[in-house]
Design an enzyme around this catalytic site. Structure first.
Site: not given
Length: 370
Positions: A86-89, A134
């Site tokens: 999934t989104y890493m930020r 997120h």
């Protein structure tokens, strides 16, 4: 704590052994019979760490893989773009319901039902300025692919980071590790008639729990309270022989230099920057020659000392640690409608009770002799 600033002993119930006295005591104990005076065992537990967010991913990639923040984010970006994570930020440590179910199911299959917590674990963060749009960084999909299943599809760096994320995600839904800390006291009579007692402590893992999947690392020089030194099985009254007696000096060490991992942790703690900016902050101070990597350590240059002094003398309010965090809080209030953006910008630029005014700073730059 037993000495004053000049190194003079102030504690009344403490015996000060200097090098000569310690050597004499060691010599006086040669050949003495040591007896176990007491054995104390205390049970304890260790909880799993939360799933990764950006800052903790960068820290663990530094500790476990020896990567800098930029490399960790580049590899994570590739994994995200290709659909593996999934989104890493993200500031969030929260997993979606489907991710929790996937982690629990896979942990049960691989490690057994006794290693999985009875109820899903939640890791809600109550952190100032956290933007949790997120979820946490985890393997993508409703069913996680094991590292073995993706090994042939990924390059070496990608595989190592994916495995790290996968293990941490599974561990977050597993049970606490059960440990036992034992403290043993050994006594003897020295040749000059003194009664001497030594103590030793060790921690033993009784049940691995989440550690079967993952264990978080710590920075060099950081305190670790579960140093697992296994002690022999001894009971009170047992006699033991001393193989060796040494008088060892002890020196107080200064704090360790920052590594990328510990610097990211401090930036997060102080509220400076966002997860997406940590890698670029570190890259900037390295690229401009303010610090130089020496092994894992970041060593400041003379240029850095000069620049910091210049900034503190002329722009002290702008380089305080809490300046960025306070501005983030102001911008959050504007976003939530509790603060008028034009009023805030007017005060920041032209001056107010809180700000001396950016315009006043800029107009007087010519007076500064860099």
């Amino acid at each position: 704590k037993d000495f004053d600033d000049r190194g003079v002993l102030t504690a009344a119930q403490v015996l000060h052994l200097d090098e000569a006295a310690a050597g004499q005591l060691a010599a006086a104990l040669e050949g003495a019979a040591f007896t176990v005076r007491s054995v104390q065992e205390k049970p304890g537990t260790r909880r799993p760490s939360a799933p990764f967010m950006t800052s903790t991913l960068q820290q663990e990639a530094s500790r476990k893989l020896g990567w800098n923040a930029r490399r960790a984010m580049q590899v994570a970006q590739r994994l995200y773009e290709n659909g593996y994570i999934t989104y890493m930020r993200t500031d969030s440590t929260t997993l979606s319901a489907t991710a929790v179910e996937a982690a629990r199911r896979q942990a049960t299959e691989l490690y057994g039902a006794d290693h999985v917590s009875e109820v899903p674990r939640r890791y809600d963060r109550k952190v100032k300025n956290a933007q949790e749009a997120h979820e946490a960084i985890r393997p993508s999909g409703d069913v996680f692919r094991t590292p073995g299943e993706v090994a042939r599809e990924l390059e070496s760096d990608e595989f190592r980071l994916y495995e790290l994320i996968w293990r941490r995600t599974l561990a977050s839904q597993m049970v606490d590790a059960r440990i036992s800390t034992t403290t043993m006291r050994l006594g003897a009579q020295s040749a000059d008639g003194r009664d001497v007692v030594f103590s030793a402590s060790g921690t033993v893992v009784k049940f691995a729990g989440f550690r079967a999947a993952y264990e978080e690392s710590v920075d060099d020089g950081a305190d670790r309270d579960d140093d697992e030194r296994r002690l022999p099985a001894l009971a009170e009254g047992d006699t033991v022989a001393a193989r060796e007696l040494r008088a060892e000096p002890h020196a107080t060490k200064p704090p360790s230099r920052y590594t990328e991992a510990s610097l990211v942790s401090t930036l997060e703690e102080l509220g400076i920057g966002r997860p997406s900016t940590y890698a670029s902050i570190i890259s900037t101070i390295i690229d401009r020659g303010y610090v130089a990597p020496r092994g894992q350590a970041l060593v400041p240059s003379w240029t850095a000392f000069s620049v910091v002094r210049l900034l503190e003398e002329h722009f002290g309010d702008l380089v305080q640690y809490d300046f960025t965090a306070d501005m983030e809080a102001d911008l959050d209030r504007i976003a939530e409608g509790d603060q008028d953006r034009v009023d805030w910008l007017t005060g920041f630029y032209f001056g107010s009770d809180r700000h001396r005014g950016l315009r006043n700073v800029v107009d007087n730059l010519g007076e500064i002799d860099a």
